[in-house]
Motif scaffolding. Structure first.
Motif, mmCIF file in Angstrom:
data_model
loop_
_atom_site.group_PDB
_atom_site.id
_atom_site.type_symbol
_atom_site.label_atom_id
_atom_site.label_comp_id
_atom_site.label_asym_id
_atom_site.label_seq_id
_atom_site.Cartn_x
_atom_site.Cartn_y
_atom_site.Cartn_z
ATOM 1 N N VAL A 1 19.336 -21.768 38.673
ATOM 2 C CA VAL A 1 18.304 -21.619 37.641
ATOM 3 C C VAL A 1 18.579 -20.352 36.834
ATOM 4 C CG1 VAL A 1 15.830 -21.343 37.208
ATOM 5 C CG2 VAL A 1 16.608 -22.889 39.013
ATOM 6 N N TYR A 2 18.872 -19.271 37.523
ATOM 7 C CA TYR A 2 19.214 -17.990 36.882
ATOM 8 C C TYR A 2 20.418 -18.171 35.948
ATOM 9 C CZ TYR A 2 20.932 -13.091 36.875
ATOM 10 O OH TYR A 2 21.386 -11.848 36.531
ATOM 11 N N GLU A 3 21.450 -18.823 36.447
ATOM 12 C CA GLU A 3 22.654 -19.056 35.643
ATOM 13 C C GLU A 3 22.369 -19.982 34.469
ATOM 14 O OE1 GLU A 3 25.985 -18.574 39.198
ATOM 15 O OE2 GLU A 3 25.195 -20.564 38.731
ATOM 16 N N ALA A 4 21.573 -21.018 34.681
ATOM 17 C CA ALA A 4 21.267 -21.979 33.617
ATOM 18 C C ALA A 4 20.497 -21.303 32.484
ATOM 19 C CB ALA A 4 20.463 -23.148 34.179
ATOM 20 N N ILE A 5 19.520 -20.484 32.829
ATOM 21 C CA ILE A 5 18.739 -19.812 31.782
ATOM 22 C C ILE A 5 19.638 -18.896 30.966
ATOM 23 C CG2 ILE A 5 16.888 -18.140 31.345
ATOM 24 C CD1 ILE A 5 15.484 -19.452 33.821
ATOM 25 N N ARG A 6 20.489 -18.130 31.641
ATOM 26 C CA ARG A 6 21.395 -17.231 30.915
ATOM 27 C C ARG A 6 22.326 -18.032 30.000
ATOM 28 N NH1 ARG A 6 21.047 -11.815 32.874
ATOM 29 N NH2 ARG A 6 22.373 -11.232 31.138
ATOM 30 N N SER A 7 22.762 -19.177 30.464
ATOM 31 C CA SER A 7 23.631 -20.023 29.644
ATOM 32 C C SER A 7 22.871 -20.609 28.453
ATOM 33 C CB SER A 7 24.221 -21.135 30.512
ATOM 34 O OG SER A 7 25.020 -21.985 29.735
ATOM 35 N N ILE A 8 21.660 -21.082 28.678
ATOM 36 C CA ILE A 8 20.854 -21.691 27.619
ATOM 37 C C ILE A 8 20.551 -20.689 26.508
ATOM 38 C CG2 ILE A 8 18.548 -22.616 27.104
ATOM 39 C CD1 ILE A 8 18.722 -23.933 29.963
ATOM 40 N N ILE A 9 20.239 -19.459 26.869
ATOM 41 C CA ILE A 9 19.913 -18.450 25.856
ATOM 42 C C ILE A 9 21.163 -17.745 25.319
ATOM 43 C CG2 ILE A 9 17.569 -18.083 26.685
ATOM 44 C CD1 ILE A 9 18.561 -15.505 28.060
ATOM 45 N N ASN A 10 22.313 -18.109 25.846
ATOM 46 C CA ASN A 10 23.591 -17.584 25.390
ATOM 47 C C ASN A 10 23.684 -16.063 25.531
ATOM 48 O OD1 ASN A 10 26.201 -17.941 24.456
ATOM 49 N ND2 ASN A 10 25.617 -17.749 22.313
ATOM 50 N N VAL A 11 23.228 -15.575 26.688
ATOM 51 C CA VAL A 11 23.349 -14.153 27.027
ATOM 52 C C VAL A 11 24.037 -14.104 28.391
ATOM 53 C CG1 VAL A 11 22.139 -11.992 27.491
ATOM 54 C CG2 VAL A 11 21.251 -13.565 25.761
ATOM 55 N N PRO A 12 25.340 -13.826 28.393
ATOM 56 C CA PRO A 12 26.081 -13.841 29.660
ATOM 57 C C PRO A 12 25.559 -12.814 30.666
ATOM 58 C CG PRO A 12 27.560 -13.630 27.770
ATOM 59 C CD PRO A 12 26.174 -13.486 27.257
ATOM 60 N N ILE A 13 25.695 -13.140 31.930
ATOM 61 C CA ILE A 13 25.353 -12.205 33.003
ATOM 62 C C ILE A 13 26.340 -11.046 32.929
ATOM 63 C CG2 ILE A 13 25.206 -11.918 35.502
ATOM 64 C CD1 ILE A 13 24.550 -14.991 35.579
ATOM 65 N N SER A 14 25.811 -9.833 33.047
ATOM 66 C CA SER A 14 26.645 -8.646 32.903
ATOM 67 C C SER A 14 26.352 -7.668 34.028
ATOM 68 C CB SER A 14 26.343 -7.979 31.549
ATOM 69 O OG SER A 14 26.930 -6.710 31.473
ATOM 70 N N LYS A 15 27.382 -7.014 34.514
ATOM 71 C CA LYS A 15 27.183 -5.954 35.505
ATOM 72 C C LYS A 15 26.727 -4.661 34.838
ATOM 73 C CE LYS A 15 30.212 -7.538 39.107
ATOM 74 N NZ LYS A 15 31.049 -7.114 40.188
ATOM 75 N N ARG B 1 24.609 -4.267 32.097
ATOM 76 C CA ARG B 1 23.287 -4.174 31.509
ATOM 77 C C ARG B 1 22.448 -5.398 31.838
ATOM 78 N NH1 ARG B 1 24.140 -3.821 25.289
ATOM 79 N NH2 ARG B 1 22.124 -4.799 25.165
ATOM 80 N N SER B 2 21.135 -5.195 31.788
ATOM 81 C CA SER B 2 20.212 -6.292 32.056
ATOM 82 C C SER B 2 20.114 -7.207 30.839
ATOM 83 C CB SER B 2 18.826 -5.725 32.404
ATOM 84 O OG SER B 2 18.313 -4.983 31.320
ATOM 85 N N TYR B 3 19.465 -8.331 31.017
ATOM 86 C CA TYR B 3 19.264 -9.311 29.941
ATOM 87 C C TYR B 3 18.706 -8.647 28.682
ATOM 88 C CZ TYR B 3 16.017 -12.600 27.614
ATOM 89 O OH TYR B 3 15.266 -13.305 26.710
ATOM 90 N N ILE B 4 17.583 -7.971 28.796
ATOM 91 C CA ILE B 4 17.028 -7.244 27.651
ATOM 92 C C ILE B 4 17.291 -5.765 27.897
ATOM 93 C CG2 ILE B 4 14.938 -6.623 26.382
ATOM 94 C CD1 ILE B 4 13.807 -9.375 27.160
ATOM 95 N N TRP B 5 18.175 -5.187 27.106
ATOM 96 C CA TRP B 5 18.549 -3.795 27.273
ATOM 97 C C TRP B 5 17.813 -2.913 26.266
ATOM 98 C CZ3 TRP B 5 20.397 -1.345 31.171
ATOM 99 C CH2 TRP B 5 20.977 -0.098 31.031
ATOM 100 N N ASP B 6 17.932 -3.233 24.986
ATOM 101 C CA ASP B 6 17.271 -2.478 23.923
ATOM 102 C C ASP B 6 16.401 -3.413 23.094
ATOM 103 O OD1 ASP B 6 18.384 0.078 24.410
ATOM 104 O OD2 ASP B 6 20.227 -0.488 23.372
ATOM 105 N N ASP B 7 15.350 -2.858 22.518
ATOM 106 C CA ASP B 7 14.475 -3.634 21.637
ATOM 107 C C ASP B 7 15.268 -4.227 20.479
ATOM 108 O OD1 ASP B 7 12.414 -2.769 23.197
ATOM 109 O OD2 ASP B 7 11.628 -1.326 21.753
ATOM 110 N N GLY B 8 14.906 -5.398 20.089
ATOM 111 C CA GLY B 8 15.469 -6.004 18.894
ATOM 112 C C GLY B 8 16.857 -6.591 19.037
ATOM 113 N N GLU B 9 17.429 -6.584 20.228
ATOM 114 C CA GLU B 9 18.787 -7.121 20.352
ATOM 115 C C GLU B 9 18.808 -8.638 20.517
ATOM 116 O OE1 GLU B 9 20.788 -5.443 23.740
ATOM 117 O OE2 GLU B 9 19.209 -6.002 25.105
ATOM 118 N N HIS B 10 17.659 -9.249 20.796
ATOM 119 C CA HIS B 10 17.568 -10.698 20.960
ATOM 120 C C HIS B 10 16.439 -11.248 20.107
ATOM 121 C CE1 HIS B 10 20.236 -10.569 24.415
ATOM 122 N NE2 HIS B 10 19.451 -9.683 25.008
#
Length: 185
Positions: free
Chosen positions: A121-135, A137-146
């Motif tokens: 589920v974690y992997e699918a959501i990251r794939s759907i929103i097109n934000v790769p898993i990264s060592k 930084r987190s999904y939302i790092w800075d305001d306004g980047e997504h």
């Protein structure tokens, strides 16, 4: 998960980059999700006892409400799916931040720390929103980047309409397990 008093050590609003002076993390998602719940409560209010209309010599009160009840149910499903999408995005951020707290060398990749049912589920959501898993930084790092509205819409569409999609397939084992004979007793 967003409030420090209840999230067991995660930053307020699940802020990723805490070095930045102004950063709201998932606050926008939280506010949006919180605004949807009263709307769902409103849509779930029965109409027949509050707004009676009498048809066919006063004996068809309930039938006259069926069309509007169906319309409200459709809106409820749409609102609930948006709310679930928002919750899933918040969960992804929380998992990333928790992973970094538990294992700083593993960075923000939560996959090694979650269950076999949660990982897809974690992997699918990251794939759907097109934000790769990264060592790094987190999904939302800075305001306004997504574009969070677009990401909510992507998860929402995958959740409802695509039985062959990544999210549906990722959730199916858990749904099947919950419906299983073993769990239902």
């Amino acid at each position: 998960m967003v409030t420090p008093e209840f999230n067991n050590g995660l930053p307020s609003c699940l802020i990723g980059n805490r070095a930045r002076e102004v950063n709201i993390g998932v606050k926008a998602l939280q506010l949006t999700g919180n605004s949807i719940m009263p709307y769902l409560l409103f849509l779930g209010t029965p109409m027949a006892d509050k707004f009676p209309t009498h048809a066919e010599q006063y004996n068809q009160n309930i039938n006259s409400m069926s069309h509007m009840s169906a319309c409200l149910a459709r809106k409820s499903i749409s609102g609930l799916s948006q709310h679930i999408s928002i919750c899933l995005l918040i969960c992804v951020q929380a998992l990333d931040l928790r992973a970094n707290l538990i294992d700083e060398e593993g960075g923000y990749d939560a996959r090694p720390l979650v269950s076999s049912k949660t990982r897809p589920v974690y992997e699918a959501i990251r794939s759907i929103i097109n934000v790769p898993i990264s060592k790094e930084r987190s999904y939302i790092w800075d305001d306004g980047e997504h574009a969070l509205d677009e990401q909510i819409a992507c998860v929402n569409a995958a959740l409802i309409t695509d039985e062959n999609g990544l999210l549906f397939k990722a959730l199916k084992p858990t749904i099947d397990w919950l419906r299983s004979e073993r769990y239902s007793h």
